[in-house]
Design a protein around this motif. Structure first.
Motif, PDB file in Angstrom:
ATOM      1  N   LEU A  12       0.823  -1.207   0.000  1.00 49.58           N
ATOM      2  CA  LEU A  12       0.000   0.000   0.000  1.00 49.58           C
ATOM      3  C   LEU A  12       0.856   1.256   0.000  1.00 49.58           C
ATOM      4  CD1 LEU A  12      -2.876  -0.973   2.464  1.00 49.58           C
ATOM      5  CD2 LEU A  12      -3.063  -0.551   0.003  1.00 49.58           C
ATOM      6  N   TYR A  13       1.955   1.234   0.761  1.00 54.28           N
ATOM      7  CA  TYR A  13       2.851   2.381   0.818  1.00 54.28           C
ATOM      8  C   TYR A  13       3.456   2.649  -0.562  1.00 54.28           C
ATOM      9  CZ  TYR A  13       6.444   5.622   2.207  1.00 54.28           C
ATOM     10  OH  TYR A  13       7.231   6.732   2.302  1.00 54.28           O
ATOM     11  N   CYS A  14       3.934   1.591  -1.205  1.00 51.26           N
ATOM     12  CA  CYS A  14       4.539   1.745  -2.534  1.00 51.26           C
ATOM     13  C   CYS A  14       3.501   2.232  -3.545  1.00 51.26           C
ATOM     14  CB  CYS A  14       5.157   0.432  -2.995  1.00 51.26           C
ATOM     15  SG  CYS A  14       6.622  -0.048  -2.046  1.00 51.26           S
ATOM     16  N   LEU A  15       2.305   1.713  -3.455  1.00 51.78           N
ATOM     17  CA  LEU A  15       1.239   2.127  -4.361  1.00 51.78           C
ATOM     18  C   LEU A  15       0.924   3.612  -4.176  1.00 51.78           C
ATOM     19  CD1 LEU A  15      -0.639   0.959  -6.524  1.00 51.78           C
ATOM     20  CD2 LEU A  15      -2.293   0.503  -4.725  1.00 51.78           C
ATOM     21  N   GLU A  16       0.861   4.053  -2.928  1.00 54.46           N
ATOM     22  CA  GLU A  16       0.607   5.471  -2.635  1.00 54.46           C
ATOM     23  C   GLU A  16       1.755   6.341  -3.147  1.00 54.46           C
ATOM     24  OE1 GLU A  16       0.563   8.134   1.325  1.00 54.46           O
ATOM     25  OE2 GLU A  16      -0.809   6.439   1.340  1.00 54.46           O
ATOM     26  N   CYS A  17       2.982   5.879  -2.932  1.00 58.62           N
ATOM     27  CA  CYS A  17       4.166   6.620  -3.369  1.00 58.62           C
ATOM     28  C   CYS A  17       4.191   6.784  -4.889  1.00 58.62           C
ATOM     29  CB  CYS A  17       5.431   5.892  -2.900  1.00 58.62           C
ATOM     30  SG  CYS A  17       6.972   6.715  -3.338  1.00 58.62           S
ATOM     31  N   CYS A  18       3.651   5.790  -5.601  1.00 58.52           N
ATOM     32  CA  CYS A  18       3.655   5.802  -7.068  1.00 58.52           C
ATOM     33  C   CYS A  18       2.350   6.331  -7.651  1.00 58.52           C
ATOM     34  CB  CYS A  18       3.938   4.394  -7.593  1.00 58.52           C
ATOM     35  SG  CYS A  18       5.626   3.862  -7.272  1.00 58.52           S
ATOM     36  N   GLY A  19       1.634   7.104  -6.881  1.00 57.99           N
ATOM     37  CA  GLY A  19       0.423   7.753  -7.382  1.00 57.99           C
ATOM     38  C   GLY A  19      -0.725   6.807  -7.692  1.00 57.99           C
ATOM     39  N   GLY A  20      -0.734   5.643  -7.045  1.00 60.79           N
ATOM     40  CA  GLY A  20      -1.824   4.696  -7.226  1.00 60.79           C
ATOM     41  C   GLY A  20      -1.683   3.785  -8.434  1.00 60.79           C
ATOM     42  N   SER A  21      -0.559   3.845  -9.122  1.00 64.03           N
ATOM     43  CA  SER A  21      -0.352   3.029 -10.324  1.00 64.03           C
ATOM     44  C   SER A  21       0.464   1.774  -9.997  1.00 64.03           C
ATOM     45  CB  SER A  21       0.375   3.836 -11.394  1.00 64.03           C
ATOM     46  OG  SER A  21       0.769   3.004 -12.462  1.00 64.03           O
ATOM     47  N   ARG A  22      -0.153   0.614 -10.165  1.00 64.03           N
ATOM     48  CA  ARG A  22       0.558  -0.653  -9.934  1.00 64.03           C
ATOM     49  C   ARG A  22       1.725  -0.810 -10.909  1.00 64.03           C
ATOM     50  NH1 ARG A  22      -2.722  -3.755  -6.487  1.00 64.03           N
ATOM     51  NH2 ARG A  22      -4.906  -3.118  -6.533  1.00 64.03           N
ATOM     52  N   ASN A  23       1.547  -0.330 -12.120  1.00 64.84           N
ATOM     53  CA  ASN A  23       2.611  -0.401 -13.114  1.00 64.84           C
ATOM     54  C   ASN A  23       3.823   0.428 -12.672  1.00 64.84           C
ATOM     55  OD1 ASN A  23       3.588  -1.349 -15.670  1.00 64.84           O
ATOM     56  ND2 ASN A  23       3.361   0.741 -16.423  1.00 64.84           N
ATOM     57  N   GLU A  24       3.573   1.580 -12.083  1.00 64.68           N
ATOM     58  CA  GLU A  24       4.675   2.427 -11.604  1.00 64.68           C
ATOM     59  C   GLU A  24       5.430   1.769 -10.444  1.00 64.68           C
ATOM     60  OE1 GLU A  24       5.968   5.245 -12.955  1.00 64.68           O
ATOM     61  OE2 GLU A  24       4.567   4.840 -14.570  1.00 64.68           O
ATOM     62  N   VAL A  25       4.716   0.988  -9.630  1.00 65.20           N
ATOM     63  CA  VAL A  25       5.386   0.252  -8.539  1.00 65.20           C
ATOM     64  C   VAL A  25       6.373  -0.740  -9.142  1.00 65.20           C
ATOM     65  CG1 VAL A  25       5.081  -1.368  -6.624  1.00 65.20           C
ATOM     66  CG2 VAL A  25       3.482   0.532  -6.903  1.00 65.20           C
ATOM     67  N   VAL A  26       5.951  -1.456 -10.173  1.00 63.19           N
ATOM     68  CA  VAL A  26       6.823  -2.421 -10.847  1.00 63.19           C
ATOM     69  C   VAL A  26       8.024  -1.717 -11.476  1.00 63.19           C
ATOM     70  CG1 VAL A  26       6.967  -4.096 -12.736  1.00 63.19           C
ATOM     71  CG2 VAL A  26       4.937  -4.033 -11.286  1.00 63.19           C
ATOM     72  N   LEU A  27       7.791  -0.535 -12.040  1.00 69.60           N
ATOM     73  CA  LEU A  27       8.845   0.216 -12.728  1.00 69.60           C
ATOM     74  C   LEU A  27       9.597   1.184 -11.821  1.00 69.60           C
ATOM     75  CD1 LEU A  27       6.829   1.103 -15.964  1.00 69.60           C
ATOM     76  CD2 LEU A  27       8.500  -0.750 -15.668  1.00 69.60           C
ATOM     77  N   CYS A  28       9.358   1.128 -10.527  1.00 68.20           N
ATOM     78  CA  CYS A  28       9.936   2.080  -9.572  1.00 68.20           C
ATOM     79  C   CYS A  28      11.437   2.269  -9.794  1.00 68.20           C
ATOM     80  CB  CYS A  28       9.687   1.596  -8.147  1.00 68.20           C
ATOM     81  SG  CYS A  28      10.394   2.689  -6.906  1.00 68.20           S
ATOM     82  N   PRO A  29      11.871   3.527  -9.981  1.00 68.75           N
ATOM     83  CA  PRO A  29      13.285   3.802 -10.213  1.00 68.75           C
ATOM     84  C   PRO A  29      14.073   4.116  -8.930  1.00 68.75           C
ATOM     85  CG  PRO A  29      12.038   5.782 -10.633  1.00 68.75           C
ATOM     86  CD  PRO A  29      11.041   4.710 -10.248  1.00 68.75           C
ATOM     87  N   VAL A  30      13.386   4.193  -7.800  1.00 69.35           N
ATOM     88  CA  VAL A  30      14.037   4.629  -6.558  1.00 69.35           C
ATOM     89  C   VAL A  30      14.677   3.433  -5.846  1.00 69.35           C
ATOM     90  CG1 VAL A  30      13.779   5.968  -4.444  1.00 69.35           C
ATOM     91  CG2 VAL A  30      12.271   6.409  -6.386  1.00 69.35           C
ATOM     92  N   LYS A  31      15.776   2.958  -6.401  1.00 72.29           N
ATOM     93  CA  LYS A  31      16.448   1.776  -5.855  1.00 72.29           C
ATOM     94  C   LYS A  31      17.121   2.050  -4.511  1.00 72.29           C
ATOM     95  CE  LYS A  31      17.003  -0.259 -10.363  1.00 72.29           C
ATOM     96  NZ  LYS A  31      17.871  -0.706 -11.429  1.00 72.29           N
ATOM     97  N   GLU A  32      17.268   3.318  -4.144  1.00 67.86           N
ATOM     98  CA  GLU A  32      17.865   3.683  -2.857  1.00 67.86           C
ATOM     99  C   GLU A  32      16.881   3.496  -1.699  1.00 67.86           C
ATOM    100  OE1 GLU A  32      17.631   6.099  -5.417  1.00 67.86           O
ATOM    101  OE2 GLU A  32      19.528   5.455  -6.265  1.00 67.86           O
ATOM    102  N   CYS A  33      15.606   3.380  -2.013  1.00 70.79           N
ATOM    103  CA  CYS A  33      14.581   3.207  -0.985  1.00 70.79           C
ATOM    104  C   CYS A  33      14.791   1.855  -0.305  1.00 70.79           C
ATOM    105  CB  CYS A  33      13.183   3.271  -1.607  1.00 70.79           C
ATOM    106  SG  CYS A  33      11.849   2.934  -0.435  1.00 70.79           S
ATOM    107  N   VAL A  34      14.785   1.831   1.022  1.00 68.15           N
ATOM    108  CA  VAL A  34      15.003   0.575   1.742  1.00 68.15           C
ATOM    109  C   VAL A  34      13.887  -0.430   1.487  1.00 68.15           C
ATOM    110  CG1 VAL A  34      16.443   1.595   3.539  1.00 68.15           C
ATOM    111  CG2 VAL A  34      13.978   1.437   3.884  1.00 68.15           C
ATOM    112  N   LEU A  35      12.731   0.038   1.054  1.00 67.54           N
ATOM    113  CA  LEU A  35      11.607  -0.856   0.779  1.00 67.54           C
ATOM    114  C   LEU A  35      11.620  -1.390  -0.652  1.00 67.54           C
ATOM    115  CD1 LEU A  35       8.777   1.139   2.567  1.00 67.54           C
ATOM    116  CD2 LEU A  35      10.161  -0.732   3.472  1.00 67.54           C
ATOM    117  N   TYR A  36      12.486  -0.867  -1.488  1.00 65.52           N
ATOM    118  CA  TYR A  36      12.526  -1.238  -2.908  1.00 65.52           C
ATOM    119  C   TYR A  36      12.559  -2.753  -3.141  1.00 65.52           C
ATOM    120  CZ  TYR A  36      14.000  -1.514  -7.770  1.00 65.52           C
ATOM    121  OH  TYR A  36      14.075  -1.822  -9.105  1.00 65.52           O
ATOM    122  N   PRO A  37      13.432  -3.484  -2.463  1.00 67.86           N
ATOM    123  CA  PRO A  37      13.477  -4.931  -2.729  1.00 67.86           C
ATOM    124  C   PRO A  37      12.196  -5.662  -2.320  1.00 67.86           C
ATOM    125  CG  PRO A  37      15.375  -4.241  -1.419  1.00 67.86           C
ATOM    126  CD  PRO A  37      14.439  -3.084  -1.499  1.00 67.86           C
TER     127      PRO A  37
END
Length: 96
Positions: A12-37
């Motif tokens: 839910l946090y990642c979805l909110e961070c990506c503006g509600g787009s599931r596709n953007e969560v998959v494509l997330c470019p913020v690899k520095e985020c501790v939650l990324y993996p």
């Protein structure tokens, strides 16, 4: 009321961070985020510890700031901010 799981909270946090787009969560470019993996696959105590690390970075960088976090109603990660699973909610329904 069903308690939020670590897996669901991170998703839910990642979805909110990506503006509600599931596709953007998959494509997330913020690899520095501790939650990324864990944005897709989550489990175990390591996930809860990473939420604490994320909260540490979000706050003032102190344990005291995490304990006094003011985002209780605004952040899905709030219940896990201390790096521990919250106690299970007791069933408040009475037997008939």
């Amino acid at each position: 009321m069903k308690q939020l799981t670590v897996k669901k909270a991170i998703k839910l946090y990642c979805l909110e961070c990506c503006g509600g787009s599931r596709n953007e969560v998959v494509l997330c470019p913020v690899k520095e985020c501790v939650l990324y993996p864990f944005r897709k696959r989550v489990g175990g105590r390591a996930s809860v510890k990473l939420i604490r690390k994320h909260c540490y970075q979000c706050g003032e960088g102190t344990s005291d700031a995490i304990k006094k976090c003011e985002f209780k109603d605004k952040c899905v990660l709030y219940d896990f901010r201390l790096g521990k699973l919250p106690p299970r909610q007791k069933d408040t329904m009475q037997k008939s």
